[in-house]
Scaffold this motif. Sequence first.
Motif, PDB file in Angstrom:
ATOM      1  N   THR A 426       1.817  29.791  18.843  1.00 54.42           N
ATOM      2  CA  THR A 426       2.679  29.152  18.051  1.00 54.42           C
ATOM      3  C   THR A 426       4.349  29.563  18.848  1.00 54.42           C
ATOM      4  O   THR A 426       4.167  30.019  19.558  1.00 54.42           O
ATOM      5  CB  THR A 426       2.821  29.250  16.568  1.00 54.42           C
ATOM      6  OG1 THR A 426       3.218  30.452  16.457  1.00 54.42           O
ATOM      7  CG2 THR A 426       1.386  29.112  16.190  1.00 54.42           C
ATOM      8  N   GLU A 446       2.673  24.602  10.571  1.00 50.50           N
ATOM      9  CA  GLU A 446       3.250  23.493  11.565  1.00 50.50           C
ATOM     10  C   GLU A 446       2.275  22.800  12.414  1.00 50.50           C
ATOM     11  O   GLU A 446       2.536  21.362  12.554  1.00 50.50           O
ATOM     12  CB  GLU A 446       4.458  23.955  12.133  1.00 50.50           C
ATOM     13  CG  GLU A 446       4.367  24.587  13.542  1.00 50.50           C
ATOM     14  CD  GLU A 446       3.866  26.014  13.197  1.00 50.50           C
ATOM     15  OE1 GLU A 446       4.178  26.877  14.212  1.00 50.50           O
ATOM     16  OE2 GLU A 446       3.768  26.467  12.155  1.00 50.50           O
ATOM     17  N   ASP A 497       2.587  29.619   5.036  1.00 49.88           N
ATOM     18  CA  ASP A 497       2.991  29.785   6.271  1.00 49.88           C
ATOM     19  C   ASP A 497       1.765  29.578   7.203  1.00 49.88           C
ATOM     20  O   ASP A 497       1.701  29.026   8.389  1.00 49.88           O
ATOM     21  CB  ASP A 497       3.742  30.912   6.845  1.00 49.88           C
ATOM     22  CG  ASP A 497       4.486  30.772   8.157  1.00 49.88           C
ATOM     23  OD1 ASP A 497       5.089  29.841   8.734  1.00 49.88           O
ATOM     24  OD2 ASP A 497       3.812  31.684   9.173  1.00 49.88           O
ATOM     25  N   ASN A 511       8.757  27.164   9.068  1.00 47.61           N
ATOM     26  CA  ASN A 511       7.555  26.272   9.721  1.00 47.61           C
ATOM     27  C   ASN A 511       7.308  25.165   8.704  1.00 47.61           C
ATOM     28  O   ASN A 511       6.829  24.108   9.273  1.00 47.61           O
ATOM     29  CB  ASN A 511       6.508  27.227  10.349  1.00 47.61           C
ATOM     30  CG  ASN A 511       6.845  28.141  11.058  1.00 47.61           C
ATOM     31  OD1 ASN A 511       7.439  28.065  12.165  1.00 47.61           O
ATOM     32  ND2 ASN A 511       6.543  29.417  10.769  1.00 47.61           N
ATOM     33  N   THR A 547      13.959  32.521   9.948  1.00 40.84           N
ATOM     34  CA  THR A 547      12.619  32.584  10.156  1.00 40.84           C
ATOM     35  C   THR A 547      11.799  33.142   8.906  1.00 40.84           C
ATOM     36  O   THR A 547      10.653  32.944   8.849  1.00 40.84           O
ATOM     37  CB  THR A 547      12.314  32.981  11.526  1.00 40.84           C
ATOM     38  OG1 THR A 547      13.265  34.271  11.514  1.00 40.84           O
ATOM     39  CG2 THR A 547      12.699  32.261  12.551  1.00 40.84           C
TER      40      THR A 547
END
Length: 654
Positions: A426, A446, A497, A511, A547
């Motif tokens: 990723t 994601e 996540d 994400n 993040t």
Amino acid sequence: MKWIYGKQDWKTYERGQENCYLMTNGLGGFSSMTMTGSVSRNDHAFLMACVKAPNHRFNIIHRIAEQLETGEESFVLSSQEFQDGNREEGYRHLSEFAYEDTPRWSFHVSGVEIIKEAALRHGENTAVLRYRIENRSGRTVRLKVTPFYQFAPKGHDLNADQKLADLGDALKSGKMTLHYMTDGIVESIPERSETYYYSYDACDGRRKTGSARALHRITAEVKSKESKILSIVYSMEKSYPEKYQSENAGSLTARVINEMKQYRENLKQVSGFSDETAQYLAKSAEQFIALRESTGGKTILAGFPFFEDWGRDTMIALPGLCISTGRYKEAESILRTFAGYERNGLMPNLFPEGGVEPMYNTADAALLFINCVWMYYNASKDRNFLAEMYPVMERIIRCYREGTDYDIHMEDDGLIAAGRGLDQVTWMDIRVGDILPTPRHGKPVEINAYWYNAQRIMAECARLLQTGGECYGQMADQTKRSFLEQFWMEDKGCLKDVVSGTEADFQVRCNQIWAVSMPFTMLDEARERQVVDTVFEKLYTPYGLRTLEMGDKEFKPFYGGELLDRDLAYHQGTVWAYPLGAYYLAYLKVNGYSAKAKEHVRGQLEVLGSALREGCVGQLPEIYDGENPVSSKGCFAQAWSVGELLRVYEALET
């Protein structure tokens, strides 16, 4: 939009090194130095040429030393920090630095005004310098310009035994030749070497010092109450002598400067934006688009000064850089190039260079390729191109469903799992030896948002092209059911996540925002709004999204220091600019793209003016510190940061 800086912006030497300019030539070559004209990084250069587009870069002209002699007095105009602690402090005579389409410096010394301007020629490794000297003093003055050369690969230092030869109208080192032309007086000097201190590399644990050499200087003499223009042309073009033999340095320099300004003005017009900041970002977007010689097509460079063209970055940046700006031809070229390199349903994350095989270690690039083709079709209505890409898109879906490299596969529940061992597939892909700060093995949020989006796109494409494809809708339905069951966290009002069975599943990260911002999404309106609100509460800053939320025990507030320290902080709270685009698009979506919502986003985007002014002038960076994002870090110009914010401006003007 013109960026103007004055003496208040370089009150100290250190302040003068905070910002730099960037010019590119469409080949991967560039020119970038600080606003005071110094080099504070080893990959700053007046001419960073690219001998094979877009990645074979050589630091040819590292920096330019400048000195003004007025009778018995001598004034240094250039600024530079050296390894021994000494400095040139010409910034004290610098009155203005301005950047719109070319960098321009204004100096005032004892009745003499010097306006310096530079430009690159698009499609060539050609750089020009022009000095307008107005001598209003009562003495004859001399401007002395001394270029310092490296002829070294980008990121490398000049070899101690490297030979540089001045041939009178060209310089040669090894197999490389740099032609030059000037209307000044060229004077050979004993070879002189300088060793620099790179303050911005030092604070990041990179190479602190580097060297360059001078073999000549170029002088212009201006009598009292007279004016003169000093022009200098540098080119690595093989056809240079024949191509420019009918021109003098002054006319060629003027032409290159004017061409660059007109080229960038055309970019603004083609983009169709009415917002001034969006118009400027459309010009900034072009700096990332370059020729790829090995494929003969266009590509997107991920960021300056460090990065090359990567698959994931390209697929994230392309919609904003090319589609939002009306550059459909470039978008088509880039997508066709990547389609030709599809393998086992994956897109290359890194292109081949010098016979090396491409690398395919990315789970998102191929799914985002499908998204890019769909967005291109919606903008261009080019059904033929859609039909051409459709077989590649079919292979991607089939390989993800059946399983492909890097353990990327669809599980029985219809969700995509990816990665094992030391794989990092990723965008949170940092690996430090055997340490994976953000492994995300399992089912990343994601990736599954992209997977569902791709399935719905395939169903729409099958309908448009009348190829059947009912299975895509059925697959998407299963993916949606499983996603809602496994990812939603009611207590936190947001999405996991990753689904991996570890503590990482429950971390609040950025994400999840793509599960709201993609063209086709799985959450109902209420849950989408909850995600947007949670991201705003936990992760939002005016310059990007964190993040990782600050309350997490793994949160790192600062990005800097040695490589290990930087890598461990890279995705552990560090603010990234590019997810901010998805946040604003998601906010507009959950608020029905209302006039009120658009006005709110416009208000929040106003602060971009300060971001564009700081770091690399007119560009958006890669990252900021997680706790207090005040200074740009990482790449000073990042493709997906610019591209994603351009998509927001496009949505505001629709």
